[in-house]
Design a protein around this motif. Sequence first.
Motif, mmCIF file in Angstrom:
data_model
loop_
_atom_site.group_PDB
_atom_site.id
_atom_site.type_symbol
_atom_site.label_atom_id
_atom_site.label_comp_id
_atom_site.label_asym_id
_atom_site.label_seq_id
_atom_site.Cartn_x
_atom_site.Cartn_y
_atom_site.Cartn_z
ATOM 1 N N ILE A 39 -11.940 -7.043 -13.162
ATOM 2 C CA ILE A 39 -12.238 -7.565 -11.986
ATOM 3 C C ILE A 39 -10.806 -7.780 -11.298
ATOM 4 C CG2 ILE A 39 -13.211 -9.253 -10.553
ATOM 5 C CD1 ILE A 39 -15.486 -9.229 -12.227
ATOM 6 N N LEU A 40 -10.051 -8.491 -11.953
ATOM 7 C CA LEU A 40 -8.804 -8.924 -11.281
ATOM 8 C C LEU A 40 -8.028 -7.511 -11.237
ATOM 9 C CD1 LEU A 40 -6.704 -11.221 -10.851
ATOM 10 C CD2 LEU A 40 -6.070 -10.682 -13.237
ATOM 11 N N LEU A 41 -8.145 -6.466 -11.992
ATOM 12 C CA LEU A 41 -7.276 -5.294 -11.490
ATOM 13 C C LEU A 41 -8.122 -4.583 -10.383
ATOM 14 C CD1 LEU A 41 -5.282 -3.118 -12.576
ATOM 15 C CD2 LEU A 41 -7.166 -2.461 -14.102
ATOM 16 N N ALA A 42 -9.261 -4.865 -10.269
ATOM 17 C CA ALA A 42 -9.921 -4.356 -8.976
ATOM 18 C C ALA A 42 -9.213 -4.975 -7.571
ATOM 19 C CB ALA A 42 -11.557 -4.088 -9.246
ATOM 20 N N VAL A 43 -9.224 -6.056 -7.695
ATOM 21 C CA VAL A 43 -8.628 -6.886 -6.741
ATOM 22 C C VAL A 43 -7.210 -6.674 -6.451
ATOM 23 C CG1 VAL A 43 -8.071 -9.213 -6.062
ATOM 24 C CG2 VAL A 43 -10.398 -8.646 -7.006
ATOM 25 N N ILE A 44 -6.545 -6.438 -7.469
ATOM 26 C CA ILE A 44 -5.024 -5.938 -7.157
ATOM 27 C C ILE A 44 -5.049 -4.587 -6.289
ATOM 28 C CG2 ILE A 44 -3.108 -5.322 -8.410
ATOM 29 C CD1 ILE A 44 -3.482 -7.588 -10.395
ATOM 30 N N ALA A 45 -5.959 -3.526 -7.146
ATOM 31 C CA ALA A 45 -5.805 -2.186 -6.655
ATOM 32 C C ALA A 45 -6.434 -2.379 -5.067
ATOM 33 C CB ALA A 45 -6.949 -1.585 -7.312
ATOM 34 N N TRP A 46 -7.387 -3.074 -4.920
ATOM 35 C CA TRP A 46 -7.972 -3.103 -3.453
ATOM 36 C C TRP A 46 -6.738 -3.915 -2.505
ATOM 37 C CZ3 TRP A 46 -11.499 -0.910 -0.704
ATOM 38 C CH2 TRP A 46 -11.661 -1.362 0.403
ATOM 39 N N SER A 47 -5.919 -4.691 -3.121
ATOM 40 C CA SER A 47 -5.107 -5.293 -2.245
ATOM 41 C C SER A 47 -3.810 -4.224 -1.555
ATOM 42 C CB SER A 47 -4.437 -6.501 -2.868
ATOM 43 O OG SER A 47 -5.185 -7.386 -3.270
ATOM 44 N N GLY A 48 -3.582 -3.430 -3.032
ATOM 45 C CA GLY A 48 -2.776 -2.624 -2.628
ATOM 46 C C GLY A 48 -3.219 -1.350 -1.651
ATOM 47 N N TYR A 49 -4.745 -0.920 -1.946
ATOM 48 C CA TYR A 49 -4.990 -0.093 -0.867
ATOM 49 C C TYR A 49 -5.030 -0.465 0.583
ATOM 50 C CZ TYR A 49 -8.822 2.470 1.470
ATOM 51 O OH TYR A 49 -9.670 3.048 2.461
ATOM 52 N N THR A 50 -5.229 -1.849 0.771
ATOM 53 C CA THR A 50 -5.333 -2.494 1.967
ATOM 54 C C THR A 50 -4.058 -2.346 2.662
ATOM 55 O OG1 THR A 50 -7.147 -3.914 1.385
ATOM 56 C CG2 THR A 50 -6.025 -4.784 3.324
ATOM 57 N N VAL A 51 -3.024 -2.803 1.754
ATOM 58 C CA VAL A 51 -1.607 -2.919 2.613
ATOM 59 C C VAL A 51 -1.106 -1.517 2.939
ATOM 60 C CG1 VAL A 51 0.794 -3.344 1.837
ATOM 61 C CG2 VAL A 51 -1.031 -4.782 1.403
ATOM 62 N N LEU A 52 -1.396 -0.636 1.937
ATOM 63 C CA LEU A 52 -0.792 0.677 2.341
ATOM 64 C C LEU A 52 -1.831 1.593 3.375
ATOM 65 C CD1 LEU A 52 -0.518 2.062 -1.328
ATOM 66 C CD2 LEU A 52 1.278 1.545 0.181
ATOM 67 N N SER A 53 -3.028 1.264 3.350
ATOM 68 C CA SER A 53 -4.044 1.761 4.412
ATOM 69 C C SER A 53 -3.519 1.269 5.767
ATOM 70 C CB SER A 53 -5.338 1.408 4.227
ATOM 71 O OG SER A 53 -5.843 1.926 3.058
ATOM 72 N N LYS A 54 -2.969 -0.130 6.076
ATOM 73 C CA LYS A 54 -2.813 -0.846 7.152
ATOM 74 C C LYS A 54 -1.436 0.157 7.607
ATOM 75 C CE LYS A 54 -2.080 -4.026 10.190
ATOM 76 N NZ LYS A 54 -2.979 -4.146 11.372
ATOM 77 N N ARG A 55 -0.731 0.528 6.808
ATOM 78 C CA ARG A 55 0.699 1.373 7.153
ATOM 79 C C ARG A 55 0.081 2.924 7.669
ATOM 80 N NH1 ARG A 55 5.436 1.123 3.402
ATOM 81 N NH2 ARG A 55 6.623 1.829 4.985
ATOM 82 N N LEU A 56 -0.864 3.390 6.990
ATOM 83 C CA LEU A 56 -1.294 4.585 7.220
ATOM 84 C C LEU A 56 -2.002 4.626 8.535
ATOM 85 C CD1 LEU A 56 -2.529 6.228 3.978
ATOM 86 C CD2 LEU A 56 -0.679 6.812 5.285
ATOM 87 N N LEU A 57 -2.686 3.496 8.791
ATOM 88 C CA LEU A 57 -3.670 3.337 10.190
ATOM 89 C C LEU A 57 -2.755 3.360 11.451
ATOM 90 C CD1 LEU A 57 -6.597 1.226 8.477
ATOM 91 C CD2 LEU A 57 -6.620 3.528 9.686
ATOM 92 N N ALA A 58 -1.177 2.959 11.180
ATOM 93 C CA ALA A 58 -0.499 2.948 12.249
ATOM 94 C C ALA A 58 -0.237 4.326 12.724
ATOM 95 C CB ALA A 58 0.845 2.011 11.888
ATOM 96 N N ARG A 59 -0.298 5.218 12.019
ATOM 97 C CA ARG A 59 -0.052 6.737 12.312
ATOM 98 C C ARG A 59 -1.365 7.616 12.578
ATOM 99 N NH1 ARG A 59 4.451 8.420 7.865
ATOM 100 N NH2 ARG A 59 2.863 7.405 6.581
ATOM 101 N N ALA B 198 -11.078 -2.540 11.435
ATOM 102 C CA ALA B 198 -10.976 -3.776 11.583
ATOM 103 C C ALA B 198 -9.239 -3.794 11.048
ATOM 104 C CB ALA B 198 -11.366 -4.589 10.659
ATOM 105 N N LEU B 199 -8.874 -2.990 10.235
ATOM 106 C CA LEU B 199 -7.510 -3.146 9.595
ATOM 107 C C LEU B 199 -6.539 -2.698 10.549
ATOM 108 C CD1 LEU B 199 -5.825 -4.010 7.184
ATOM 109 C CD2 LEU B 199 -6.375 -1.733 6.042
ATOM 110 N N ARG B 200 -6.958 -1.586 11.429
ATOM 111 C CA ARG B 200 -6.012 -0.935 12.326
ATOM 112 C C ARG B 200 -5.673 -1.935 13.456
ATOM 113 N NH1 ARG B 200 -6.394 5.071 14.697
ATOM 114 N NH2 ARG B 200 -4.546 4.668 15.995
ATOM 115 N N HIS B 201 -6.876 -2.754 13.526
ATOM 116 C CA HIS B 201 -6.598 -3.591 14.936
ATOM 117 C C HIS B 201 -6.442 -4.969 14.618
ATOM 118 C CE1 HIS B 201 -7.970 -0.549 17.540
ATOM 119 N NE2 HIS B 201 -8.826 -0.102 16.731
ATOM 120 N N MET B 202 -6.322 -5.474 13.338
ATOM 121 C CA MET B 202 -5.968 -7.032 12.915
ATOM 122 C C MET B 202 -4.926 -6.859 11.786
ATOM 123 S SD MET B 202 -9.910 -8.329 12.729
ATOM 124 C CE MET B 202 -9.488 -9.844 12.445
ATOM 125 N N ASP B 203 -4.348 -8.214 11.574
ATOM 126 C CA ASP B 203 -3.614 -8.425 10.237
ATOM 127 C C ASP B 203 -4.339 -8.014 9.126
ATOM 128 O OD1 ASP B 203 -1.436 -9.127 12.002
ATOM 129 O OD2 ASP B 203 -1.783 -11.040 11.809
#
Length: 191
Positions: free
Chosen positions: A44-64, A124-129
């Motif tokens: 579960i901890l590994l999944a949370v870390i992976a999801w956090s990475g996905y969220t941060v990387l998706s935020k950058r992709l959603l800017a483009r 939501a990620l595209r429009h919020m922090d």
Amino acid sequence: GLLREEGLVAKLAGILVAFAGVAVILLERGLRREIGLLSGDLLILLAVIAWSGYTVLSKRLLARYDVMTVTGWSMISGTLLCLPAVFLPGAIPPLGAIPPGVWGAIAYLAVVTSMVAYPLWSYALRHMDASKVAVTTNTQPILTAVLSWLLFRERFTPGFLAGAALILAGVTWVETRRPAVARPAPVALEA
């Protein structure tokens, strides 16, 4: 850094408070009795870390890119990464042996989480922090408990109420933080 959000330290404080609330609920609900079974917790901890990475990387992709493009490619890449599991012996039971309830769960995952929740998350990620979007997932134990109360008449315990209060305090803290407004420099008066 990957995240260039204003007031990140204050937001991290709120996230930690909400996370502490989740920990209180999990400990109160029996995690402490199962502490010897750490392999599941580590996954579960590994999944949370992976999801956090996905969220941060998706935020950058959603800017483009638009929401559906990022979501679609996430689904495609995730599917490709999971395909090798098909070749594990016993990974897929005979289709006739799958009960109707399991088919319903598969349909729910396909429609509600994949076709509805992921695009909403990306929107939501595209429009919020990212920190504001991510901290809302800490409300899941509260929503799950409310549904358990409504459907199964489960009772709320003092530990659950304390954890829920921490979660709501942390989420509220992060969601209501406003960036500090830069004050203009004082103007020197000329004589």
